[in-house]
Design a protein around this motif. Structure first.
Motif, PDB file in Angstrom:
ATOM      1  N   TYR A  61      61.723  52.004  37.066  1.00 36.28           N
ATOM      2  CA  TYR A  61      60.484  52.025  37.853  1.00 36.28           C
ATOM      3  C   TYR A  61      60.147  50.624  38.349  1.00 36.28           C
ATOM      4  O   TYR A  61      60.194  49.651  37.595  1.00 36.28           O
ATOM      5  N   ILE A  62      59.819  50.495  39.633  1.00 37.04           N
ATOM      6  CA  ILE A  62      59.408  49.215  40.220  1.00 37.04           C
ATOM      7  C   ILE A  62      57.882  49.154  40.151  1.00 37.04           C
ATOM      8  O   ILE A  62      57.189  49.863  40.886  1.00 37.04           O
ATOM      9  N   VAL A  63      57.394  48.352  39.255  1.00 30.09           N
ATOM     10  CA  VAL A  63      55.948  48.257  39.026  1.00 30.09           C
ATOM     11  C   VAL A  63      55.288  47.645  40.256  1.00 30.09           C
ATOM     12  O   VAL A  63      55.728  46.597  40.756  1.00 30.09           O
ATOM     13  N   PRO A  64      54.251  48.305  40.799  1.00 29.62           N
ATOM     14  CA  PRO A  64      53.548  47.719  41.953  1.00 29.62           C
ATOM     15  C   PRO A  64      52.996  46.336  41.591  1.00 29.62           C
ATOM     16  O   PRO A  64      52.497  46.136  40.487  1.00 29.62           O
ATOM     17  N   SER A  65      53.134  45.407  42.515  1.00 31.67           N
ATOM     18  CA  SER A  65      52.666  44.053  42.226  1.00 31.67           C
ATOM     19  C   SER A  65      51.146  44.008  42.240  1.00 31.67           C
ATOM     20  O   SER A  65      50.502  44.554  43.133  1.00 31.67           O
ATOM     21  N   LYS A  66      50.621  43.393  41.218  1.00 28.80           N
ATOM     22  CA  LYS A  66      49.174  43.231  41.108  1.00 28.80           C
ATOM     23  C   LYS A  66      48.929  41.971  40.302  1.00 28.80           C
ATOM     24  O   LYS A  66      49.404  41.845  39.168  1.00 28.80           O
ATOM     25  N   ALA A  67      48.231  41.018  40.899  1.00 30.13           N
ATOM     26  CA  ALA A  67      47.971  39.756  40.223  1.00 30.13           C
ATOM     27  C   ALA A  67      46.772  39.895  39.287  1.00 30.13           C
ATOM     28  O   ALA A  67      45.696  40.329  39.699  1.00 30.13           O
ATOM     29  N   SER A  68      46.979  39.535  38.045  1.00 33.43           N
ATOM     30  CA  SER A  68      45.892  39.541  37.066  1.00 33.43           C
ATOM     31  C   SER A  68      44.951  38.383  37.388  1.00 33.43           C
ATOM     32  O   SER A  68      45.318  37.461  38.121  1.00 33.43           O
ATOM     33  N   PRO A  69      43.735  38.393  36.837  1.00 35.81           N
ATOM     34  CA  PRO A  69      42.828  37.258  37.060  1.00 35.81           C
ATOM     35  C   PRO A  69      43.463  35.924  36.664  1.00 35.81           C
ATOM     36  O   PRO A  69      43.296  34.919  37.360  1.00 35.81           O
ATOM     37  N   TYR A  70      44.242  35.928  35.568  1.00 34.72           N
ATOM     38  CA  TYR A  70      44.924  34.695  35.141  1.00 34.72           C
ATOM     39  C   TYR A  70      45.926  34.236  36.192  1.00 34.72           C
ATOM     40  O   TYR A  70      46.008  33.054  36.534  1.00 34.72           O
ATOM     41  N   MET A  71      46.723  35.202  36.745  1.00 34.78           N
ATOM     42  CA  MET A  71      47.716  34.857  37.752  1.00 34.78           C
ATOM     43  C   MET A  71      47.044  34.339  39.025  1.00 34.78           C
ATOM     44  O   MET A  71      47.521  33.386  39.638  1.00 34.78           O
ATOM     45  N   LYS A  72      45.934  34.963  39.415  1.00 33.21           N
ATOM     46  CA  LYS A  72      45.214  34.501  40.604  1.00 33.21           C
ATOM     47  C   LYS A  72      44.731  33.070  40.418  1.00 33.21           C
ATOM     48  O   LYS A  72      44.845  32.239  41.320  1.00 33.21           O
ATOM     49  N   GLU A  73      44.196  32.805  39.230  1.00 32.27           N
ATOM     50  CA  GLU A  73      43.704  31.453  38.930  1.00 32.27           C
ATOM     51  C   GLU A  73      44.857  30.452  38.958  1.00 32.27           C
ATOM     52  O   GLU A  73      44.743  29.361  39.515  1.00 32.27           O
ATOM     53  N   LEU A  74      45.987  30.846  38.365  1.00 34.85           N
ATOM     54  CA  LEU A  74      47.168  29.980  38.346  1.00 34.85           C
ATOM     55  C   LEU A  74      47.654  29.687  39.770  1.00 34.85           C
ATOM     56  O   LEU A  74      47.937  28.535  40.117  1.00 34.85           O
ATOM     57  N   MET A  75      47.737  30.732  40.618  1.00 29.84           N
ATOM     58  CA  MET A  75      48.256  30.558  41.977  1.00 29.84           C
ATOM     59  C   MET A  75      47.331  29.743  42.872  1.00 29.84           C
ATOM     60  O   MET A  75      47.752  29.243  43.907  1.00 29.84           O
ATOM     61  N   GLU A  76      46.071  29.602  42.473  1.00 30.18           N
ATOM     62  CA  GLU A  76      45.127  28.794  43.240  1.00 30.18           C
ATOM     63  C   GLU A  76      45.035  27.360  42.716  1.00 30.18           C
ATOM     64  O   GLU A  76      44.366  26.520  43.310  1.00 30.18           O
ATOM     65  N   SER A  77      45.733  27.070  41.615  1.00 24.94           N
ATOM     66  CA  SER A  77      45.626  25.756  40.987  1.00 24.94           C
ATOM     67  C   SER A  77      46.432  24.697  41.737  1.00 24.94           C
ATOM     68  O   SER A  77      47.425  25.004  42.408  1.00 24.94           O
ATOM     69  N   ASP A  78      46.003  23.447  41.609  1.00 26.27           N
ATOM     70  CA  ASP A  78      46.720  22.329  42.225  1.00 26.27           C
ATOM     71  C   ASP A  78      48.125  22.191  41.641  1.00 26.27           C
ATOM     72  O   ASP A  78      49.068  21.874  42.361  1.00 26.27           O
ATOM     73  N   ASP A  79      48.246  22.417  40.330  1.00 27.99           N
ATOM     74  CA  ASP A  79      49.568  22.308  39.679  1.00 27.99           C
ATOM     75  C   ASP A  79      50.564  23.276  40.296  1.00 27.99           C
ATOM     76  O   ASP A  79      51.722  22.923  40.549  1.00 27.99           O
ATOM     77  N   PHE A  80      50.128  24.511  40.523  1.00 25.67           N
ATOM     78  CA  PHE A  80      51.027  25.521  41.099  1.00 25.67           C
ATOM     79  C   PHE A  80      51.427  25.127  42.517  1.00 25.67           C
ATOM     80  O   PHE A  80      52.596  25.186  42.884  1.00 25.67           O
ATOM     81  N   HIS A  81      50.443  24.674  43.311  1.00 25.54           N
ATOM     82  CA  HIS A  81      50.738  24.284  44.691  1.00 25.54           C
ATOM     83  C   HIS A  81      51.665  23.072  44.740  1.00 25.54           C
ATOM     84  O   HIS A  81      52.524  22.978  45.619  1.00 25.54           O
ATOM     85  N   GLU A  82      51.512  22.186  43.788  1.00 22.13           N
ATOM     86  CA  GLU A  82      52.417  21.040  43.712  1.00 22.13           C
ATOM     87  C   GLU A  82      53.826  21.510  43.319  1.00 22.13           C
ATOM     88  O   GLU A  82      54.821  21.028  43.861  1.00 22.13           O
TER      89      GLU A  82
END
Length: 197
Positions: A61-82
């Motif tokens: 089964y291919i799980v539909p992609s869904k970003a958790s609140p933690y993942m959203k926070e991580l993807m918006e962080s300066d560290d992730f963008h760097e």
């Protein structure tokens, strides 16, 4: 300079989010008919994939992609963008390269072919998706449908090729050479297929 070298190392880079544009551009660059780049999605979010590795032979089964609140926070962080800075630079350069290639081929001619391709894709999806036997059914299940009983050329690639050829013929998408003919040959690996025009 590194990005320029990467772009020079490849003759063509397709963009996933611009797949139709990429395929039409590729067909124009290679001078192949649009019929040769028609496709059906063999797997998508919420569907099933013919597994690899330990999962080989089972439909996963291919799980539909869904970003958790933690993942959203991580993807918006300066560290992730760097961390993904160079990936983003390469993605932007590949997008720019695709646009420049389209301009060099002729924007008006490209747009006409893209419109024709999108129409063909819509017809193919409506007509072929239910007729095609994929390695994994849309309902899933543990066991894959064997290669000799599904409608794919190799694994989950080239699925629905007979139906796609019918659509391409009906919509006059072939070049002067006409359609490819596929014949299954027993014992030929990896795809057990031969092509002849």
């Amino acid at each position: 300079q590194v990005m320029n070298q990467i772009l020079k190392d490849y003759n063509f880079i397709a963009i996933t989010e611009r797949m139709d544009e990429s395929l039409v551009t590729l067909s124009m660059l290679m001078n192949v008919p649009l019929a040769d780049v028609l496709y059906l999605n063999a797997k998508s979010s919420g569907g099933f994939d013919d597994g690899e590795g330990k999962q080989r032979g089972k439909c996963v089964y291919i799980v539909p992609s869904k970003a958790s609140p933690y993942m959203k926070e991580l993807m918006e962080s300066d560290d992730f963008h760097e961390h993904i800075y160079w990936d983003r630079v390469l993605h932007q350069a590949a997008n720019k390269s695709l646009d420049l290639t389209i301009d060099a081929l002729g924007r008006e001619k490209f747009e006409q072919k893209l419109s024709q391709f999108k129409h063909a894709q819509a017809v193919a999806h409506k007509r072929c998706i239910k007729r095609t036997i994929f390695p994994c059914s849309f309902e899933g299940g543990e066991k894959q449908i064997p290669d000799d009983k599904n409608d794919c050329l190799l694994g989950d690639a080239g699925c629905g090729y007979k139906c796609l050829d019918e659509v391409a013929t009906e919509l006059n998408l072939w070049g002067p050479g006409g359609p490819l003919m596929f014949n299954k040959i027993e014992g030929f690996n990896p795809s057990r297929e031969s092509q002849q025009r």
